[in-house]
Scaffold this motif. Structure first.
Motif: not given
Ligand code: NDP
Ligand code: MG
Length: 379
Positions: A304-313, A231-234, A212-221
């Motif tokens: 991994x998705x949680x971590x990606x949001x944290x890194x993005x923030x 906050x606007x990305x779910x 699920x890191x792919x979805x995390x990378x996509x959130x940042x993308x």
């Protein structure tokens, strides 16, 4: 005639891009191809599309390919070769379908040369989103998304006023292990992880989907492509991959983009934008599908998705570190050096040890990237 240079022509997105081009010979011309080490396939592609330049990963591979390429096709190699294919031709558009942050210098070179970018290579935006977007703005270059979720959002935003957007939701199939508990993930094999239920993709993104890191990378993308806050990305689990993503507006109207899961649709849209033309892909028949399913994202199940949001923030160097560590961890899993769950352990460890710093230039990005890679290789 639109002239296209294609980085990563031998991969999953690369071969599907050539399939789209092959169906529209009066519309598109391939002027540059770049491959890694698949000499045989790139020779075959060069014989069909007759590009003016071909690049391979190393000098040895370039020497191997040279005698078999059409007369008039120049052969180059390595990072410099990739940059030449990206920026040194008369292409109107560059499709970035190589995997990993190694695509960054070539993408920036293409932007500097004024080429429209068809962007599949999401790691480039994760590692240096602010630099890439700023450069594209300065040079007035369009970055057209190929990733299916981002193509969906891009399509949903067509003709809309940006201040009317409340937020976006990226859908996620759930990957190879969506129906397994965390306990059932200990000891899963590489073969099992590579077996994605809906999409046939390259090895790295298939593993990224399973973690699920792919979805995390996509959130940042998405944050960079559409200039949104986190906050606007779910994210929503949608096992069928029919709704490719959607936008919610201030009046609570939701506009979604639907279609069969076939990457040739978003690839073609990037190539023909703003036109829409016929494709050889299958039509979506909702009556025969009958039912679509959804479930809330589980951040405990997919840390991994949680971590990606944290890194993005956290921003700054945090996404660069996350991306570099992930590239190494996935390669180590594919090589049988670490287990599937070790991937997230490696990421947690390296992000935890990193002191976030400003990254305003490519040298600092390279340093931070290298630090994360060397630690991820040994931890
Ligand atoms: P693949 O692994 O299938 O293809 C990667 C491409 O990069 C190949 O052409 C490969 O060449 C090339 N490459 C690898 N190493 C090097 C190197 N050292 N130098 C030059 N070229 C190299 O990946 P995908 O097509 O699956 O993915 C490409 C990008 O698109 C990724 O960023 C991914 O996240 C993104 N994406 C992919 C989707 C999909 O459906 N596949 C969907 C959405 C996004 P070779 O094989 O010749 O070694
Ligand atoms: Mg995607």
């Amino acid at each position: 005639m639109k002239k296209i240079s294609l980085l990563g022509s031998t991969g999953s997105i690369g071969t599907q891009t050539l399939d789209v081009v092959k169906h529209q010979p009066d519309r598109f011309e391939i002027v540059g191809l770049s491959a890694g080490s698949n000499v045989e396939l790139v020779i075959e592609q060069a014989q069909v599309f007759k590009p003016s330049i071909v690049s391979l990963a190393t000098k040895e591979l370039a020497d191997q390919a040279r005698p078999h390429l059409p007369t008039g096709t120049k052969v180059v190699y390595g990072e410099q070769g990739l940059i030449e294919v990206a920026a040194g031709t008369d292409a109107d558009m560059v499709v970035t379908a190589i995997v990993g942050s190694m695509g960054l210098p070539a993408t920036l070179a293409a932007i500097d040369a004024g080429k429209t970018i068809g962007l599949a290579n999401k790691e480039t935006l994760v590692t240096a989103g602010h630099i890439v977007m700023e450069r594209a703005k300065q040079r007035k270059v369009a970055i057209l998304p190929i990733d299916s979720e981002h193509s969906a959002i891009f399509q949903c935003l067509n003709g809309e006023q940006r201040q009317g957007v409340k937020g976006i939701t990226l859908t996620a199939s759930g990957g190879s292990f969506r129906d397994r508990s965390r306990a059932e993930l200990e000891g899963v094999t590489v073969t099992e992880a590579l077996n994605h239920p809906n999409w046939s993709m390259g090895a790295k993104i298939t593993i990224d989907s399973a973690t699920m890191i792919n979805k995390g990378l996509e959130v940042i993308e998405a944050r960079w492509l559409f200039d949104l806050t986190y906050d606007q990305i779910d994210v929503l689990i949608h096992p069928e991959s029919i709704i490719h993503s959607y936008v919610e507006f201030n009046d609570h109207s939701i506009v979604a983009q639907l279609g069969m899961p076939d990457m040739r649709v978003p690839i073609q849209y990037a190539l023909t934008y703003p036109e829409r033309i016929v494709t050889p892909t299958e039509r979506l028949n909702l009556a025969s599908i009958g039912k679509l399913n959804f479930r809330a994202m589980d951040f405990e199940r997919f840390p991994c998705l949680r971590l990606a949001f944290e890194c993005g923030r956290m921003g700054q160097s945090a996404p660069t570190v996350l991306n570099a560590a992930n590239e190494v961890a996935v390669a180590r899993f594919l090589n049988g050096e670490i287990t599937f769950l070790d991937i997230e352990r490696v990421l947690e460890t390296i992000v935890g040890r990193h002191e976030v710093c400003n990254i305003n230039d490519l040298e600092t990005i390279a340093e931070v990237d290298e630090w994360a890679r060397s630690l991820a290789a040994s931890v």
